[in-house]
Design a protein around this motif. Sequence first.
Motif, PDB file in Angstrom:
ATOM      1  N   ASP A 140       0.829  -1.213   0.000  1.00  0.00           N
ATOM      2  CA  ASP A 140       0.000   0.000   0.000  1.00  0.00           C
ATOM      3  C   ASP A 140       0.864   1.265   0.000  1.00  0.00           C
ATOM      4  O   ASP A 140       0.567   2.217  -0.703  1.00  0.00           O
ATOM      5  N   ARG A 141       1.933   1.225   0.782  1.00  0.00           N
ATOM      6  CA  ARG A 141       2.794   2.418   0.860  1.00  0.00           C
ATOM      7  C   ARG A 141       3.618   2.630  -0.410  1.00  0.00           C
ATOM      8  O   ARG A 141       3.959   3.749  -0.756  1.00  0.00           O
ATOM      9  N   TRP A 142       3.948   1.531  -1.088  1.00  0.00           N
ATOM     10  CA  TRP A 142       4.891   1.620  -2.217  1.00  0.00           C
ATOM     11  C   TRP A 142       4.236   1.531  -3.588  1.00  0.00           C
ATOM     12  O   TRP A 142       4.907   1.601  -4.618  1.00  0.00           O
ATOM     13  N   HIS A 143       2.953   1.366  -3.598  1.00  0.00           N
ATOM     14  CA  HIS A 143       2.246   1.157  -4.855  1.00  0.00           C
ATOM     15  C   HIS A 143       2.525   2.256  -5.867  1.00  0.00           C
ATOM     16  O   HIS A 143       2.924   2.005  -7.000  1.00  0.00           O
ATOM     17  N   GLU A 144       2.360   3.486  -5.432  1.00  0.00           N
ATOM     18  CA  GLU A 144       2.521   4.639  -6.323  1.00  0.00           C
ATOM     19  C   GLU A 144       3.985   4.848  -6.718  1.00  0.00           C
ATOM     20  O   GLU A 144       4.279   5.235  -7.844  1.00  0.00           O
ATOM     21  N   LYS A 145       4.873   4.583  -5.753  1.00  0.00           N
ATOM     22  CA  LYS A 145       6.293   4.896  -5.965  1.00  0.00           C
ATOM     23  C   LYS A 145       6.981   3.892  -6.879  1.00  0.00           C
ATOM     24  O   LYS A 145       8.149   4.077  -7.213  1.00  0.00           O
ATOM     25  N   THR A 146       6.297   2.816  -7.244  1.00  0.00           N
ATOM     26  CA  THR A 146       6.963   1.759  -8.015  1.00  0.00           C
ATOM     27  C   THR A 146       6.192   1.447  -9.297  1.00  0.00           C
ATOM     28  O   THR A 146       6.033   0.284  -9.659  1.00  0.00           O
TER      29      THR A 146
END
Length: 181
Positions: A140-146
């Motif tokens: 959830d935390r890394w979804h956008e960043k990756t």
Amino acid sequence: MDIQLIQGDITKVSADAIVNAANSSLMGGGGVDGAIHRAGGPEILAECREIISRIGSCNKGQVVPTSAGRLKARYVFHTVGPVWQGGAAGEAELLARCYEGSLELARELGLSSIAFPAISCGVYGYPKEEAVQVVRSVVDRWHEKTAGLTVIFVNLSRDMHRLYEKMFAGDAGANLSERKI
Ligand code: ADP
């Protein structure tokens, strides 16, 4: 990120990076660590030796890359998960760090895919459902960043694979596909 779930042996998976649930000596061991060194060959261990001679040992939550020998990967990311001690010793944070450090490194190296085993869920005794919760929160935390990174969660056992299916089924953000090898 796109998420794939695979039930099978992580050493058979093609990915730019395969994550190893190692121990702090990076000298190989049982479980997924042993399987990766057996399938990848001595080149990986030789690199680990060289790294350990420089850094002493690999801390919990740290991620150390090597080449991948005979594996169908460019890198092995060695990371050391926490040993379960009841949950009040920072285990969840350390486990999250293993996943996040690996995703961060994948991003830095410009990789398009990375395969994870269920870190700490074997000999290290992390409760399986709680470990999958940690994975979920990292996703959830890394979804956008990756964006553009395919993240493959590989489980040898059917039960563990099922827990991932339950956790990620119907996931609106994840482009979920599943297969068995
Ligand atoms: P740890 O010491 O971090 O607990 P283990 O290797 O004992 O690491 O177990 C981590 C997880 O990896 C367990 O769920 C185990 O069933 C799984 N596992 C073991 N071998 C493989 C493999 N070849 N491919 C994928 N997963 C594996």
